[in-house]
Design an enzyme around this catalytic site. Structure first.
Site, PDB file in Angstrom:
ATOM      1  N   GLU A   1      29.116 -49.642 -33.594  1.00 19.32           N
ATOM      2  CA  GLU A   1      27.926 -49.328 -32.792  1.00 19.32           C
ATOM      3  C   GLU A   1      27.513 -47.859 -32.898  1.00 19.32           C
ATOM      4  OE1 GLU A   1      29.009 -52.394 -29.146  1.00 19.32           O
ATOM      5  OE2 GLU A   1      29.621 -50.311 -28.981  1.00 19.32           O
ATOM      6  N   PRO A   2      27.121 -47.412 -34.077  1.00 16.67           N
ATOM      7  CA  PRO A   2      26.696 -46.010 -34.174  1.00 16.67           C
ATOM      8  C   PRO A   2      25.320 -45.783 -33.544  1.00 16.67           C
ATOM      9  CG  PRO A   2      26.338 -47.116 -36.272  1.00 16.67           C
ATOM     10  CD  PRO A   2      26.982 -48.120 -35.353  1.00 16.67           C
ATOM     11  N   GLY A   3      25.173 -44.697 -32.830  1.00 18.48           N
ATOM     12  CA  GLY A   3      23.873 -44.329 -32.264  1.00 18.48           C
ATOM     13  C   GLY A   3      23.476 -42.967 -32.802  1.00 18.48           C
ATOM     14  N   ARG A   4      24.209 -41.956 -32.316  1.00  8.50           N
ATOM     15  CA  ARG A   4      23.955 -40.563 -32.712  1.00  8.50           C
ATOM     16  C   ARG A   4      23.888 -40.392 -34.235  1.00  8.50           C
ATOM     17  NH1 ARG A   4      25.937 -36.441 -29.572  1.00  8.50           N
ATOM     18  NH2 ARG A   4      27.271 -38.022 -28.632  1.00  8.50           N
TER      19      ARG A   4
ATOM     20  N   TYR B   1      19.900 -38.761 -27.837  1.00  9.09           N
ATOM     21  CA  TYR B   1      20.169 -38.268 -26.477  1.00  9.09           C
ATOM     22  C   TYR B   1      19.278 -37.097 -26.076  1.00  9.09           C
ATOM     23  CZ  TYR B   1      24.067 -41.310 -27.448  1.00  9.09           C
ATOM     24  OH  TYR B   1      24.805 -42.402 -27.819  1.00  9.09           O
TER      25      TYR B   1
ATOM     26  N   GLY C   1      30.326 -43.566 -31.898  1.00  6.35           N
ATOM     27  CA  GLY C   1      30.911 -42.243 -31.717  1.00  6.35           C
ATOM     28  C   GLY C   1      31.009 -41.406 -32.975  1.00  6.35           C
TER      29      GLY C   1
ATOM     30  N   TYR D   1      26.936 -30.832 -21.380  1.00  5.43           N
ATOM     31  CA  TYR D   1      28.191 -30.820 -22.143  1.00  5.43           C
ATOM     32  C   TYR D   1      28.506 -29.469 -22.761  1.00  5.43           C
ATOM     33  CZ  TYR D   1      26.782 -35.803 -22.572  1.00  5.43           C
ATOM     34  OH  TYR D   1      26.355 -37.079 -22.357  1.00  5.43           O
TER      35      TYR D   1
ATOM     36  N   ARG E   1      21.582 -31.819 -23.006  1.00  6.56           N
ATOM     37  CA  ARG E   1      22.945 -31.774 -23.533  1.00  6.56           C
ATOM     38  C   ARG E   1      23.616 -30.399 -23.443  1.00  6.56           C
ATOM     39  NH1 ARG E   1      24.251 -32.718 -28.119  1.00  6.56           N
ATOM     40  NH2 ARG E   1      26.213 -33.772 -27.725  1.00  6.56           N
TER      41      ARG E   1
ATOM     42  N   CYS F   1      13.591 -23.972 -13.546  1.00  9.09           N
ATOM     43  CA  CYS F   1      14.107 -23.051 -12.525  1.00  9.09           C
ATOM     44  C   CYS F   1      15.619 -23.111 -12.419  1.00  9.09           C
ATOM     45  CB  CYS F   1      13.461 -23.373 -11.189  1.00  9.09           C
ATOM     46  SG  CYS F   1      11.683 -23.294 -11.278  1.00  9.09           S
TER      47      CYS F   1
HETATM   48  C1  PLP Z   1      27.361 -44.500 -26.291  1.00 13.13           C
HETATM   49  C2  PLP Z   1      27.950 -45.703 -26.903  1.00 13.13           C
HETATM   50  C3  PLP Z   1      27.798 -45.940 -28.265  1.00 13.13           C
HETATM   51  C4  PLP Z   1      27.110 -44.972 -29.200  1.00 13.13           C
HETATM   52  O1  PLP Z   1      27.749 -43.752 -29.261  1.00 13.13           O
HETATM   53  P1  PLP Z   1      27.291 -42.674 -30.361  1.00 13.13           P
HETATM   54  O2  PLP Z   1      28.143 -41.499 -30.068  1.00 13.13           O
HETATM   55  O3  PLP Z   1      25.851 -42.414 -30.133  1.00 13.13           O
HETATM   56  O4  PLP Z   1      27.543 -43.288 -31.691  1.00 13.13           O
HETATM   57  C5  PLP Z   1      28.311 -47.118 -28.781  1.00 13.13           C
HETATM   58  N1  PLP Z   1      28.945 -48.009 -27.980  1.00 13.13           N
HETATM   59  C6  PLP Z   1      29.101 -47.813 -26.661  1.00 13.13           C
HETATM   60  C7  PLP Z   1      29.791 -48.842 -25.854  1.00 13.13           C
HETATM   61  C8  PLP Z   1      28.616 -46.661 -26.080  1.00 13.13           C
HETATM   62  O5  PLP Z   1      28.791 -46.466 -24.767  1.00 13.13           O
END
Ligand code: PLP
Length: 461
Positions: free
Chosen positions: A314-317, A419, A272, A362, A358, A389
């Site tokens: 758990e960073p993604g974004r 995303y 997050g 959102y 997105r 459309c």
């Molecule tokens: C979506 C998610 C993440 C990654 O979130 P980011 O906002 O991309 O960092 C990590 N852990 C869990 C369980 C998630 O659902």
């Protein structure tokens, strides 16, 4: 920050939200990692997702180093899982692994991709609030390091699958702490009205759903309770939500130990971590947040008199978002007079909500710039829209673009690495764009562009 590019005069890094390999030359043309975006467009077509490999790697390293340093300072360790749902391709999973990250998956498809990239099962986690029996079995078969269970029913399912396979499944229990964060706000509520996790709030005279699940896992011989998991939200820009959630989880861990006689080894505080989408946005500094969270958990552990667990995040974004941009070609330009007399210039590009949902989903805000030329024209108030459309098919709600913006111009939207492709659809039977990596002055396709034939092949008539 400036860089000299031979034969092109001054080339300037425009700053966030652009990836670090972006330079705007004094002729107005933008390069990514030494590659002219006009060449990327000519070679791969538009729309295209363009990924700056070095930027991805540097952010992966920055998060790992920041958290390892901060948590070692307080006497424990941390694993960084790249949240694959943000963008998962074979190359991306390899980059993550080469930078010392593990990989989180949330479906059988993501798990299969991570395995195909050569990520060892032991370094993969499997999430999901409704994993199928097939997905659970696939996870056990590939020896995933952890399955994060999300409900009591799932405790049962994972135990049954492990029994059938004759293995002991490593599990974490996902809990909801009442801390929900995102953007600048976070609200603390006793009851969370959403589908994920098990609440730590105990109804009068009963155990909390989280405690019931944890005790259920502990008493089953087919399950090994690795630890407790909490993910509080996305696009978070300060450490306070993580600190509050970590405190709640450590308290739960201590309370559980009082019942079972042993402390669980691990605590995951989820992802997050926020990024900049607009030039005016602030960002989250990984060193800062890692330090704040590590100091906070150390203080809680001292108060509780318990040793610290091993942590994971758990960073993604934050890893892949800023590394990516979407390249579009402008198709039509249409001035629309608003009720108040102002004129808004609608700039239609060759993609839209199918490659970036997105804004529609959102209300997410993005930035855009012309990247194939310079312009001295007065800026106009523009809205970048797609070709779908839907009037809600908006890519960039509001941005100033040169008044001479015209068909054929190359337009880039930064910070679309997370995303974008992973949430892309085929709405209007539009084929999804390729993912093109740039590094060291060269580009290569990681995921090829879909063709209309690909789409037609799915239809059996
Ligand atoms: C979506 C998610 C993440 C990654 O979130 P980011 O906002 O991309 O960092 C990590 N852990 C869990 C369980 C998630 O659902």
């Amino acid at each position: 920050m400036t860089d000299e590019v031979p034969g092109a005069g001054e080339a300037v890094y425009p700053g966030e939200p652009w990836s670090r390999g972006v330079r705007r030359r004094d002729d107005g043309v933008v390069e990514v990692a030494g590659t002219d975006v006009r060449d990327v467009a000519a070679e791969h077509g538009t729309p295209a997702y363009v990924l700056d490999e070095a930027d991805f790697r540097s952010r992966a390293r920055a998060y790992r180093t920041a958290f390892e340093t901060a948590f070692r300072t307080v006497g424990t360790d941390v694993d960084v899982y790249y949240a694959g749902k943000a963008l998962l391709t074979v190359a991306v999973a390899r980059w993550a692994r080469e930078e010392g990250l593990r990989v989180d998956t949330a479906s059988g498809g993501e798990l299969a991709l991570a395995l195909r990239a050569g990520v060892p099962g032991a370094e993969i986690g499997l999430h999901g609030n409704n994993k199928s029996d097939a997905e659970i079995d696939q996870a056990l078969r590939s020896g995933v390091g952890r399955i994060i269970v999300d409900s009591l029913v799932e405790v049962d399912r994972v135990a049954a699958a492990a029994r059938a396979r004759g293995v002991v499944a490593p599990v974490m229990v996902r809990v909801t702490t009442g801390v929900h964060a995102g953007g600048h706000e976070y609200i603390s509520t006793a009851h969370e009205d959403q589908k994920f996790g098990l609440s730590i709030v105990a109804p009068a005279g009963q155990d909390s759903p989280a405690t019931v699940a944890l005790l259920d896992v502990v008493r089953r011989p087919e399950l090994h309770l690795l630890g407790i998991h909490s993910h509080i939200g996305s696009q978070i820009l300060d450490a306070s939500g993580f600190e509050a959630a970590a405190r709640a989880v450590l308290e739960l861990r201590a309370a559980l130990a009082a019942r079972t006689g042993s402390l669980v080894d691990e605590v995951d505080i989820g992802g997050g971590y926020g990024i900049a989408y607009l030039p005016s946005d602030e960002t989250l500094d990984p060193d800062r947040v890692a330090h704040d969270v590590a100091q906070a958990v150390a203080a809680v552990a001292r108060d509780l008199g318990t040793p610290l667990p091993r942590f994971s995040i758990e960073p993604g974004r934050a890893i892949v978002g800023p590394a990516g941009m979407t390249l579009y070609t402008v198709g039509t330009v249409k001035p629309v007079t608003l009720e108040d007399g102002r004129v808004r210039t609608y700039v239609s590009v060759d993609g839209g909500m199918s490659d970036n949902i997105r804004p529609a989903l959102y209300g997410a805000r993005y930035h855009a710039e012309l990247v194939g030329r310079s312009s001295a024209a007065e800026p106009v108030l523009a809205r970048v829209v797609g070709k779908h459309c839907e009037s809600g098919d908006i890519v960039v709600h509001e941005v100033l673009l040169p008044g001479d913006v015209r068909a054929g111009d190359l337009l880039a939207v930064p910070a679309t690495g997370a995303y974008g492709r992973s949430m892309a659809s085929n709405y209007n039977l539009i084929a999804r764009p390729p993912v093109v990596a740039v590094a060291g002055g060269a580009s290569r396709v990681l995921v090829r562009r879909e063709s209309v034939d690909d789409l037609l092949a799915l239809d059996l008539g």
